[in-house]
Each structure stands twice: as structure tokens, then as C-alpha cells.
Design a protein around this motif. Structure first.
Motif, PDB file in Angstrom:
ATOM      1  N   HIS A 108     -78.294  26.610 -68.402  1.00  0.00           N
ATOM      2  CA  HIS A 108     -77.957  27.493 -67.282  1.00  0.00           C
ATOM      3  C   HIS A 108     -76.889  26.825 -66.408  1.00  0.00           C
ATOM      4  N   THR A 128     -77.291  32.066 -61.363  1.00  0.00           N
ATOM      5  CA  THR A 128     -77.747  33.414 -61.713  1.00  0.00           C
ATOM      6  C   THR A 128     -78.500  34.075 -60.557  1.00  0.00           C
ATOM      7  N   TRP A 136     -81.803  38.067 -57.918  1.00  0.00           N
ATOM      8  CA  TRP A 136     -81.020  37.898 -59.135  1.00  0.00           C
ATOM      9  C   TRP A 136     -79.657  38.573 -58.989  1.00  0.00           C
ATOM     10  N   LYS A 152     -78.183  39.511 -64.418  1.00  0.00           N
ATOM     11  CA  LYS A 152     -78.491  38.109 -64.691  1.00  0.00           C
ATOM     12  C   LYS A 152     -79.995  37.824 -64.683  1.00  0.00           C
TER      13      LYS A 152
END
Length: 208
Positions: A33, A37, A71, A75
Motif C-alpha cells: 500500500h 487510500t 476511504w 479505494k
């Protein structure tokens, strides 16, 4: 520390800052990641990179900024993948040390809780490292739940990164109740990160 001593130290250590490469979100747990996000905002302090008012620093009330998160569009985790816990880590990478200073490590934030405010960081049960917000606190440099900003005078602006992490599995309650370190939490969340985001506040102390 007397101002003259602080200013002298700031001059001697003026080039020791910017440990961004060692911030929490650069740990191996975030390898899948690399991008944010989550959108993290602070209703009471403003946009990211905002200057923190004195009430949010050690020279004032030392309040933690109110934070909210959600979020980003498209995402969120896929269907059937739920957030089991949130994690919040606050750090200063501009302190003249080898590693960013840990200003707060907060684990076990319930999945339904997507905002925090100052009262949440008051101690509920110190024996369990439990706060009034229903989550736990970890180790800081001064053994307090949240260490408010207090950069060296004349060392320039320091940035304070408030990083929110979504976890696919809850952390071990025994770890959380024992006042975990940032390093212990970083190891414990490997393969459990669903996403993350951050808000940044800035603070500078001057002596003329």
C-alpha cells in the motif's frame, strides 16, 4: 530548558531533520500500500500542513487535533473485506534525532469509530493503557498517552504526521494493554494493513 540553550542546540543541529524515510508508513507492513487510500482531515485545525495553534502544543493545553477519516473514492476494500480495527500513529520526523519522535501510538480503535477528539485521549484505566475513546495508547518519549508538539526554539517548522491505518485483523489485546512501542506495533500489523492515510500539522517555536 532555558531559551539560550535551546537556541544554541538548534543552531548546532540545524541540518539534522527530515527523517521522512523512517516514518511509520514506510515500514514493511505498508509494502502493498505505497499510496494513501484514506482521506484524513482535521475539522478544528484545517487543511493538511496547517499551522497548529498554541492550544495544540506543549506551550498551551497540549490538545490532540480532532481527526476524521474516510476511504477515498474507489479505494475502499473489496466486498466482504471489513476493517476490524483502526490504528493511529503520530510522529515528528524533523526532531534532530536518528528516528522520528513518537508523539502517540493508539491501537484498538473500534471499526465503527472514524473520528477522534481531545477527550478521547484522556486516561480511562492506566493499568490497561485504556483511554476514554475506547482504545489503547502505547509508548511515547515521556510516558504519556499523547506528547504534544514542542520543537526546539529556532529549529524551524516541525511537521507532525498523524497516520491512520485500517487493519484486517484486530491486534492482540495483551499487546495493546501493555503499552506497546511503535516498533512492536509495526511488527504486529504485517499482512494486516488494508489501507492508510494521514494529516500533517506544523509547529514552530521562535525566540528573538
Amino acid at each position: 530548558m532555558r531559551p539560550i540553550v535551546e537556541v544554541t542546540l538548534s543552531w548546532l543541529l540545524k541540518n539534522r531533520r527530515g527523517r521522512d524515510a523512517k516514518l511509520f508508513y514506510t515500514r514493511p507492513a505498508f509494502a502493498k500500500h505505497p499510496e494513501q487510500t484514506l482521506i484524513v482531515t482535521s475539522p478544528d485545525c484545517g487543511e493538511t500542513d496547517a499551522q497548529l495553534g498554541v492550544e495544540y502544543t506543549a506551550d498551551g493545553k497540549g490538545k490532540c487535533p480532532q481527526l476524521r477519516w474516510e476511504w477515498k473514492a474507489d479505494k475502499a476494500p473489496g466486498e466482504g473485506v471489513d476493517v476490524k480495527e483502526w490504528l493511529l500513529v503520530s510522529e515528528d520526523p524533523d526532531a534532530p534525532l536518528a528516528m522520528p519522535i513518537s508523539h502517540g501510538v493508539f491501537g484498538g480503535i473500534p471499526p465503527s469509530k472514524t473520528s477522534v477528539e481531545a477527550v478521547d485521549f484522556e486516561i480511562q484505566d492506566d493499568s490497561k493503557a485504556l483511554l476514554k475513546g475506547g482504545f489503547h495508547y502505547g509508548v511515547t518519549r515521556r510516558n504519556v498517552p499523547y506528547l504534544p508538539p514542542r520543537p526546539l526554539m529556532n529549529h524551524g517548522p516541525h511537521r507532525y504526521f498523524y497516520q491512520v491505518v485500517a487493519l484486517s485483523e484486530p491486534l492482540d489485546p495483551k499487546l495493546l494493554s501493555a503499552k506497546a512501542t511503535r516498533e512492536q506495533i509495526a511488527d504486529a500489523i504485517v499482512d494486516k494493513v488494508l489501507g492508510w492515510g494521514m494529516w500533517v500539522g506544523s509547529c514552530e517555536r521562535k525566540w528573538n
